[in-house]
Structures are given as C-alpha cells and as structure tokens.
Design a protein around this motif. Structure first.
Motif, PDB file in Angstrom:
ATOM      1  N   GLU A  55       0.735  -1.156   0.051  1.00 25.86           N
ATOM      2  CA  GLU A  55       0.030  -0.273   0.002  1.00 25.86           C
ATOM      3  C   GLU A  55       0.906   1.352  -0.087  1.00 25.86           C
ATOM      4  O   GLU A  55       0.309   2.405   0.198  1.00 25.86           O
ATOM      5  N   ALA A  56       2.134   1.101  -0.429  1.00 26.78           N
ATOM      6  CA  ALA A  56       3.065   2.474  -0.469  1.00 26.78           C
ATOM      7  C   ALA A  56       3.455   2.237  -1.789  1.00 26.78           C
ATOM      8  O   ALA A  56       3.646   1.484  -2.288  1.00 26.78           O
ATOM      9  N   VAL A  57       3.741   3.699  -2.107  1.00 23.46           N
ATOM     10  CA  VAL A  57       4.483   3.833  -3.539  1.00 23.46           C
ATOM     11  C   VAL A  57       5.694   4.672  -3.459  1.00 23.46           C
ATOM     12  O   VAL A  57       5.945   5.316  -2.824  1.00 23.46           O
ATOM     13  N   ASP A  58       6.493   3.712  -4.081  1.00 21.19           N
ATOM     14  CA  ASP A  58       8.008   4.109  -4.322  1.00 21.19           C
ATOM     15  C   ASP A  58       8.132   4.439  -5.567  1.00 21.19           C
ATOM     16  O   ASP A  58       7.785   4.090  -6.669  1.00 21.19           O
ATOM     17  N   ILE A  59       8.777   5.857  -5.703  1.00 19.75           N
ATOM     18  CA  ILE A  59       8.945   6.616  -6.830  1.00 19.75           C
ATOM     19  C   ILE A  59      10.426   7.143  -6.859  1.00 19.75           C
ATOM     20  O   ILE A  59      11.134   7.368  -5.772  1.00 19.75           O
ATOM     21  N   ARG A  60      11.247   6.785  -7.902  1.00 14.67           N
ATOM     22  CA  ARG A  60      12.260   7.522  -8.060  1.00 14.67           C
ATOM     23  C   ARG A  60      12.438   8.234  -9.585  1.00 14.67           C
ATOM     24  O   ARG A  60      11.906   7.909 -10.541  1.00 14.67           O
ATOM     25  N   VAL A  61      13.249   9.166  -9.670  1.00 13.19           N
ATOM     26  CA  VAL A  61      13.364  10.032 -10.954  1.00 13.19           C
ATOM     27  C   VAL A  61      14.761  10.459 -11.279  1.00 13.19           C
ATOM     28  O   VAL A  61      15.489  10.652 -10.259  1.00 13.19           O
ATOM     29  N   ARG A  62      15.026  10.340 -12.306  1.00 14.64           N
ATOM     30  CA  ARG A  62      16.421  11.012 -12.746  1.00 14.64           C
ATOM     31  C   ARG A  62      16.105  11.808 -13.961  1.00 14.64           C
ATOM     32  O   ARG A  62      15.301  11.694 -14.847  1.00 14.64           O
ATOM     33  N   ALA A  63      16.787  12.972 -13.819  1.00  9.69           N
ATOM     34  CA  ALA A  63      16.610  14.092 -14.940  1.00  9.69           C
ATOM     35  C   ALA A  63      17.969  14.466 -15.335  1.00  9.69           C
ATOM     36  O   ALA A  63      19.014  14.236 -14.923  1.00  9.69           O
ATOM     37  N   PHE A  64      17.601  14.906 -16.825  1.00  9.35           N
ATOM     38  CA  PHE A  64      18.842  15.294 -17.563  1.00  9.35           C
ATOM     39  C   PHE A  64      18.668  16.849 -17.885  1.00  9.35           C
ATOM     40  O   PHE A  64      17.647  17.140 -18.184  1.00  9.35           O
ATOM     41  N   THR A  65      19.996  17.744 -17.946  1.00  9.02           N
ATOM     42  CA  THR A  65      19.737  18.865 -18.417  1.00  9.02           C
ATOM     43  C   THR A  65      20.640  19.211 -19.799  1.00  9.02           C
ATOM     44  O   THR A  65      21.679  18.298 -19.806  1.00  9.02           O
ATOM     45  N   SER A  66      20.215  20.113 -20.528  1.00 10.75           N
ATOM     46  CA  SER A  66      21.054  20.242 -21.882  1.00 10.75           C
ATOM     47  C   SER A  66      22.501  20.773 -21.273  1.00 10.75           C
ATOM     48  O   SER A  66      22.797  22.002 -20.472  1.00 10.75           O
ATOM     49  N   CYS A  67      23.524  20.371 -21.435  1.00  4.27           N
ATOM     50  CA  CYS A  67      24.924  20.842 -21.323  1.00  4.27           C
ATOM     51  C   CYS A  67      25.876  20.360 -22.543  1.00  4.27           C
ATOM     52  O   CYS A  67      25.427  19.632 -23.432  1.00  4.27           O
ATOM     53  N   ILE A  68      27.211  20.924 -22.590  1.00  3.77           N
ATOM     54  CA  ILE A  68      27.896  20.630 -23.605  1.00  3.77           C
ATOM     55  C   ILE A  68      29.281  19.830 -23.340  1.00  3.77           C
ATOM     56  O   ILE A  68      29.780  20.323 -22.095  1.00  3.77           O
ATOM     57  N   PRO A  69      29.606  18.950 -23.922  1.00  8.69           N
ATOM     58  CA  PRO A  69      29.218  18.469 -25.059  1.00  8.69           C
ATOM     59  C   PRO A  69      28.132  17.306 -25.077  1.00  8.69           C
ATOM     60  O   PRO A  69      27.490  16.890 -26.020  1.00  8.69           O
ATOM     61  N   ARG A  70      27.560  16.953 -23.786  1.00  9.50           N
ATOM     62  CA  ARG A  70      26.544  16.100 -23.718  1.00  9.50           C
ATOM     63  C   ARG A  70      25.712  16.529 -22.383  1.00  9.50           C
ATOM     64  O   ARG A  70      26.113  16.997 -21.722  1.00  9.50           O
ATOM     65  N   ASP A  71      24.422  15.918 -22.253  1.00 11.30           N
ATOM     66  CA  ASP A  71      23.386  16.161 -21.158  1.00 11.30           C
ATOM     67  C   ASP A  71      24.216  15.826 -19.792  1.00 11.30           C
ATOM     68  O   ASP A  71      24.865  14.837 -19.704  1.00 11.30           O
ATOM     69  N   CYS A  72      23.817  16.728 -18.948  1.00 11.18           N
ATOM     70  CA  CYS A  72      24.137  16.471 -17.693  1.00 11.18           C
ATOM     71  C   CYS A  72      23.250  15.646 -16.826  1.00 11.18           C
ATOM     72  O   CYS A  72      21.978  15.829 -17.197  1.00 11.18           O
ATOM     73  N   LYS A  73      23.469  14.775 -16.194  1.00  7.52           N
ATOM     74  CA  LYS A  73      22.730  13.560 -15.450  1.00  7.52           C
ATOM     75  C   LYS A  73      22.631  14.001 -14.048  1.00  7.52           C
ATOM     76  O   LYS A  73      23.463  14.069 -13.282  1.00  7.52           O
ATOM     77  N   TRP A  74      21.417  14.120 -13.686  1.00  9.01           N
ATOM     78  CA  TRP A  74      21.155  14.412 -12.045  1.00  9.01           C
ATOM     79  C   TRP A  74      21.188  13.207 -11.212  1.00  9.01           C
ATOM     80  O   TRP A  74      20.972  13.332  -9.892  1.00  9.01           O
ATOM     81  N   GLY A  75      21.036  12.051 -11.548  1.00 12.55           N
ATOM     82  CA  GLY A  75      21.098  10.799 -10.752  1.00 12.55           C
ATOM     83  C   GLY A  75      19.536  10.340 -10.289  1.00 12.55           C
ATOM     84  O   GLY A  75      18.839  11.229 -10.345  1.00 12.55           O
TER      85      GLY A  75
END
Length: 134
Positions: A55-75
């Motif tokens: 009855e519990a919800v576990d959520i995890r999120v990973r985001a990426f932002t536009s960086c040069i030369p490749r996207d930055c990963k927030w983990g």
C-alpha cells in the motif's frame, strides 16, 4: 433514530477518502519523457520509475539537463507523491539544486522546475516544460 443516521453518515464520510487515495502502479508518469527543444541548462529528459508495495508507492526520478558536449545527469533520486497526485523531487547538485513538480496529462508530462543556486549568488528561477513520452 436521527442520531443513528447521523452517525452512519459521518462514518461513511470519514471512510470515503481512504478509497479515493488508492494508487495503482505504474503511475501515469512512469516512463521516459523528452524535451528536444531544450536550451542550455534546461530539462531535456526525465525518467520516472514507480512501484507499489504494501500500500506504499515508491517513486524515483532521474533528470537530464542540456549541457555541452553532452547532457548532464542528475542521478536517481527518491520522489514523493503529493496529495494532489503530482510527483515532487528535489535534485541537489554541487553548484545548484532543482525542485521538480511533475504531473502527466495523457502523452504530455508537465514539469515545473525551480532552479536555486546553492550559494544564493543569483535569484531563483522558475520554468515549466511540456515533455513528450519517448
């Protein structure tokens, strides 16, 4: 008799929210979402995983932002499901942090981002992005 009816009505009203708060997994926000039009430092991709257990919800999120030369990963970061059904997550980096509020609308993902520079040398900024399911 009236007291019995009032007591039964009160019992039904207090029991109703528990039925309305039931969550089914995976959440509509679950999956990979992209924003190909991103400018530098804007959100380019969001990955969301959800799992229901006991009855519990576990959520995890990973985001990426536009960086040069490749996207930055927030983990991968643990997220919370708010009472209004939106997902909220705080991504903490070395120089800045981002608070994301996420809600799916069909095949669009509304991501409201609050950017904060950790040393407060710049004012916080807020933007909203509409990502598409990948």
């Amino acid at each position: 008799m009236r007291l019995l009816i009032l007591a039964a009505g009160f019992l039904l009203l207090t029991a109703a929210p528990s039925f309305a708060q039931r969550v089914y997994c995976p959440l509509p926000e679950d999956g990979n979402w992209v924003y190909p039009e991103a400018e530098p430092k804007e959100i380019t991709r969001v990955e969301i995983e959800s799992r229901c257990e006991n009855e519990a919800v576990d959520i995890r999120v990973r985001a990426f932002t536009s960086c040069i030369p490749r996207d930055c990963k927030w983990g991968w970061t643990k997220a919370e499901l708010r009472s209004d059904g939106a997902i909220q997550v705080l991504l903490i980096g070395f120089l800045s942090s981002k608070q994301l509020t996420i809600k799916a609308f069909g095949d669009l993902l509304d991501v409201h981002v609050i950017n904060v520079v950790n040393d407060l040398s710049e004012p916080r900024t807020e933007n909203t992005y509409n990502l598409r399911r990948k």
